[in-house]
Enzyme design. Structure first.
Site, PDB file in Angstrom:
ATOM      1  N   ASN A 286      84.929  91.548  23.532  1.00 47.04           N
ATOM      2  CA  ASN A 286      83.164  91.870  23.376  1.00 47.04           C
ATOM      3  C   ASN A 286      82.956  91.212  22.066  1.00 47.04           C
ATOM      4  OD1 ASN A 286      82.966  93.631  25.462  1.00 47.04           O
ATOM      5  ND2 ASN A 286      83.950  95.095  24.195  1.00 47.04           N
TER       6      ASN A 286
ATOM      7  N   LEU B 105      97.715  97.636  21.606  1.00 44.65           N
ATOM      8  CA  LEU B 105      98.912  96.899  21.360  1.00 44.65           C
ATOM      9  C   LEU B 105      98.246  95.582  21.172  1.00 44.65           C
ATOM     10  CD1 LEU B 105     101.691  96.164  21.962  1.00 44.65           C
ATOM     11  CD2 LEU B 105     101.144  95.658  24.195  1.00 44.65           C
ATOM     12  N   ASN B 106      97.371  94.854  21.702  1.00 44.42           N
ATOM     13  CA  ASN B 106      96.545  93.637  21.432  1.00 44.42           C
ATOM     14  C   ASN B 106      97.440  92.302  21.237  1.00 44.42           C
ATOM     15  OD1 ASN B 106      94.515  95.237  21.759  1.00 44.42           O
ATOM     16  ND2 ASN B 106      94.272  95.737  19.769  1.00 44.42           N
TER      17      ASN B 106
ATOM     18  N   CYS C  95      82.123 108.447  23.536  1.00 50.13           N
ATOM     19  CA  CYS C  95      82.854 107.808  22.475  1.00 50.13           C
ATOM     20  C   CYS C  95      82.507 108.226  21.127  1.00 50.13           C
ATOM     21  CB  CYS C  95      82.899 106.185  22.813  1.00 50.13           C
ATOM     22  SG  CYS C  95      83.957 105.451  21.616  1.00 50.13           S
TER      23      CYS C  95
ATOM     24  N   GLY D 104      86.392 103.640  12.861  1.00 54.63           N
ATOM     25  CA  GLY D 104      87.577 104.532  12.208  1.00 54.63           C
ATOM     26  C   GLY D 104      88.902 104.397  13.075  1.00 54.63           C
ATOM     27  N   GLU D 105      89.968 104.773  12.265  1.00 56.66           N
ATOM     28  CA  GLU D 105      91.163 104.884  12.803  1.00 56.66           C
ATOM     29  C   GLU D 105      91.628 106.549  12.865  1.00 56.66           C
ATOM     30  OE1 GLU D 105      93.952 103.441  14.143  1.00 56.66           O
ATOM     31  OE2 GLU D 105      94.704 105.325  13.732  1.00 56.66           O
TER      32      GLU D 105
ATOM     33  N   CYS E 130      83.319  98.386  22.962  1.00 57.93           N
ATOM     34  CA  CYS E 130      84.592  98.347  22.163  1.00 57.93           C
ATOM     35  C   CYS E 130      84.646  97.259  21.083  1.00 57.93           C
ATOM     36  CB  CYS E 130      85.813  98.009  23.235  1.00 57.93           C
ATOM     37  SG  CYS E 130      85.908  99.166  24.247  1.00 57.93           S
TER      38      CYS E 130
ATOM     39  N   CYS F 279      87.428  93.038  15.337  1.00 54.30           N
ATOM     40  CA  CYS F 279      86.807  93.974  15.501  1.00 54.30           C
ATOM     41  C   CYS F 279      85.369  94.077  14.516  1.00 54.30           C
ATOM     42  CB  CYS F 279      87.496  95.169  15.352  1.00 54.30           C
ATOM     43  SG  CYS F 279      86.741  96.700  15.486  1.00 54.30           S
TER      44      CYS F 279
ATOM     45  N   GLU G 222      78.202 106.040  14.431  1.00 52.28           N
ATOM     46  CA  GLU G 222      77.916 105.684  15.556  1.00 52.28           C
ATOM     47  C   GLU G 222      78.486 106.533  16.823  1.00 52.28           C
ATOM     48  OE1 GLU G 222      78.128 101.588  14.914  1.00 52.28           O
ATOM     49  OE2 GLU G 222      76.475 101.307  15.813  1.00 52.28           O
TER      50      GLU G 222
ATOM     51  N   SER H 211      92.703 106.793  20.254  1.00 51.58           N
ATOM     52  CA  SER H 211      93.300 105.551  20.310  1.00 51.58           C
ATOM     53  C   SER H 211      93.535 105.025  19.085  1.00 51.58           C
ATOM     54  CB  SER H 211      92.147 104.400  20.773  1.00 51.58           C
ATOM     55  OG  SER H 211      92.723 103.212  20.686  1.00 51.58           O
TER      56      SER H 211
HETATM   57  N1  SAH Z   1      90.966 102.337  15.383  1.00 51.40           N
HETATM   58  C1  SAH Z   1      91.395 102.659  16.697  1.00 51.40           C
HETATM   59  C2  SAH Z   1      90.186 103.340  17.422  1.00 51.40           C
HETATM   60  C3  SAH Z   1      89.218 102.243  17.974  1.00 51.40           C
HETATM   61  S1  SAH Z   1      89.504 102.180  19.833  1.00 51.40           S
HETATM   62  C4  SAH Z   1      92.375 101.736  17.447  1.00 51.40           C
HETATM   63  O1  SAH Z   1      92.421 100.480  17.075  1.00 51.40           O
HETATM   64  O2  SAH Z   1      92.804 101.960  18.474  1.00 51.40           O
HETATM   65  C5  SAH Z   1      88.698 100.550  19.986  1.00 51.40           C
HETATM   66  C6  SAH Z   1      89.387  99.587  20.943  1.00 51.40           C
HETATM   67  O3  SAH Z   1      88.536  98.328  21.192  1.00 51.40           O
HETATM   68  C7  SAH Z   1      90.853  99.259  20.345  1.00 51.40           C
HETATM   69  O4  SAH Z   1      91.555  99.298  21.396  1.00 51.40           O
HETATM   70  C8  SAH Z   1      90.569  97.670  19.866  1.00 51.40           C
HETATM   71  O5  SAH Z   1      91.609  97.271  19.853  1.00 51.40           O
HETATM   72  C9  SAH Z   1      89.549  97.433  20.827  1.00 51.40           C
HETATM   73  N2  SAH Z   1      88.813  96.278  20.348  1.00 51.40           N
HETATM   74  C10 SAH Z   1      88.236  96.158  19.041  1.00 51.40           C
HETATM   75  N3  SAH Z   1      87.659  95.066  18.754  1.00 51.40           N
HETATM   76  C11 SAH Z   1      87.142  94.733  20.015  1.00 51.40           C
HETATM   77  C12 SAH Z   1      86.371  93.509  20.668  1.00 51.40           C
HETATM   78  N4  SAH Z   1      85.716  92.770  19.720  1.00 51.40           N
HETATM   79  N5  SAH Z   1      86.343  93.461  22.067  1.00 51.40           N
HETATM   80  C13 SAH Z   1      87.076  94.337  22.667  1.00 51.40           C
HETATM   81  N6  SAH Z   1      87.856  95.438  22.257  1.00 51.40           N
HETATM   82  C14 SAH Z   1      87.906  95.577  21.089  1.00 51.40           C
END
Ligand code: SAH
Length: 351
Positions: free
Chosen positions: A291, A216-217, A102, A160-161, A333, A116, A89, A192
């Protein structure tokens, strides 16, 4: 993975066409692929017929548009078909005066973050450099955009990462920012990561590289372990240490993303801890209210909570709230999991 022209740099093309061709041919083909963005080698009429025939036997490798989903807010999500039949996607987010694309760096993702949707797919495979660049080319072409006349940002924040596919990500980045290639600005590409510590160091050594954003999260080691199991391997303290030694370019700041989960990591105490974690760093923070999606056991905080969190961070560092884009079509996201529209044409979102 699959032999294709897209993803080749000048040196690869030189090798492909052989030593008998004049040296400028490789550059000519390179420019045709990325600057003119031809859809087929037959368009490159400046090439001698014999060479053109040889090249036409190799697939270009442009992903095909399998499905296109349109959000009420103008966001478009693409389901793209790859040479081996897999799909991935890409999302285009038009905004006043700029467009953000994106892109994905892997099919699925191995990192298993608990909030996620992509995590539920697991990892299918890495994308090639050509497939990473190809997503940008498809999004540009399908929207009549050209890097020369439109402000185009690319974020590697799809499936993906990126740091687990670093060589292909770096190769794609070189092609995307080369003025003879796609010609995007190096300041408008961001990657990211969930925090693959040794790869952050490696990224910092690359002469041409995207800007760095770190997911960070969480505000403590323990909380992050629960939400992002990768923390068991790469501890939060080590991640922040890698950020401290990361060689920022003069125009660059580190970005931290922070997904807000209601009642889990969104308290004022969390906000104050985040401030302490990021003190000393040249950083800004993007807050993302969760989300939602099927199978995700968390809730979205109220807007007031998000604003309260932002107010605390803003006392110490720049902090923005990322506007959700394309939630209604599962394009926001953390929502990329090839969700298909049901027969009614409406996605069923619970919240
Ligand atoms: N794997 C990488 C690239 C993905 S970026 C990473 O983790 O950074 C996607 C971003 O969306 C990341 O910052 C992730 O923390 C955030 N994300 C993942 N699931 C989400 C959700 N359900 N709602 C909002 N943000 C989310």
């Amino acid at each position: 993975m699959h032999a294709a022209l897209l993803g080749s740099e000048v040196a690869d093309i030189r090798e492909l066409i052989g030593p008998d061709e004049p040296a400028y041919r490789a550059r000519q083909l390179y420019q045709a692929l990325y600057r003119q963005r031809v859809r087929s080698i037959s368009e490159v009429t400046t090439l001698p017929a014999e060479l053109r025939r040889r090249l036409e036997a190799i697939p270009l490798g442009l992903p095909s548009i399998e499905r296109r989903y349109e959000s009420a807010d103008g966001t478009r999500r693409y389901l793209l078909g790859l040479a081996d039949g897999r799909t991935v996607e890409t999302v285009l987010m038009p905004e006043a005066g700029r467009n953000t694309i994106c892109i994905s760096t892997q099919v699925g993702c191995p990192v298993d973050c608990k909030f996620c949707l992509t995590a539920l797919m697991g990892l299918e495979r890495n994308l090639t450099a050509g497939e990473i660049v190809g997503q940008v080319l498809v999004a540009l072409a399908d929207n009549g955009l050209s890097p020369g006349d439109a402000r185009v940002n690319v974020v590697m924040m799809g499936q993906g990462e990126p740091l687990l596919n670093l060589p292909n990500v770096l190769k794609a980045t070189r092609i995307l920012v080369d003025p003879e290639g796609v010609g995007l600005s190096e300041r408008r590409i961001t990657l990211s990561t969930a925090g693959i510590v040794p790869k952050i160091d490696e990224l910092g050594q690359a002469p041409v590289r995207p800007k760095l954003a770190v997911s960070l999260n969480a505000s403590t080691e323990e909380q992050r372990r629960e939400l992002m199991p990768i923390t068991r391997k790469y501890h939060l303290a080590d991640l922040l240490e890698a950020c401290r030694r990361y060689p920022l370019r003069p125009w660059e700041k580190l970005t931290f993303e922070y997904v807000l989960l209601r009642g889990v990591n969104d308290s004022e105490a969390d906000a104050r801890r985040v401030v302490r974690l990021l003190a000393q760093l040249n950083a800004k923070v993007n807050l993302i209210a969760l989300n939602p999606g099927p199978g995700i056991p968390f809730e979205t905080p109220e807007p007031e909570r998000v604003l309260a969190f932002q107010r605390i961070l803003r006392r110490s560092l720049p902090c923005f709230i990322r506007k959700p884009r394309g939630r209604d079509i599962f394009a926001a996201c953390g929502q990329l999991k090839r969700m298909a529209a049901p027969a009614s044409g409406e996605f069923a979102l619970t919240r």
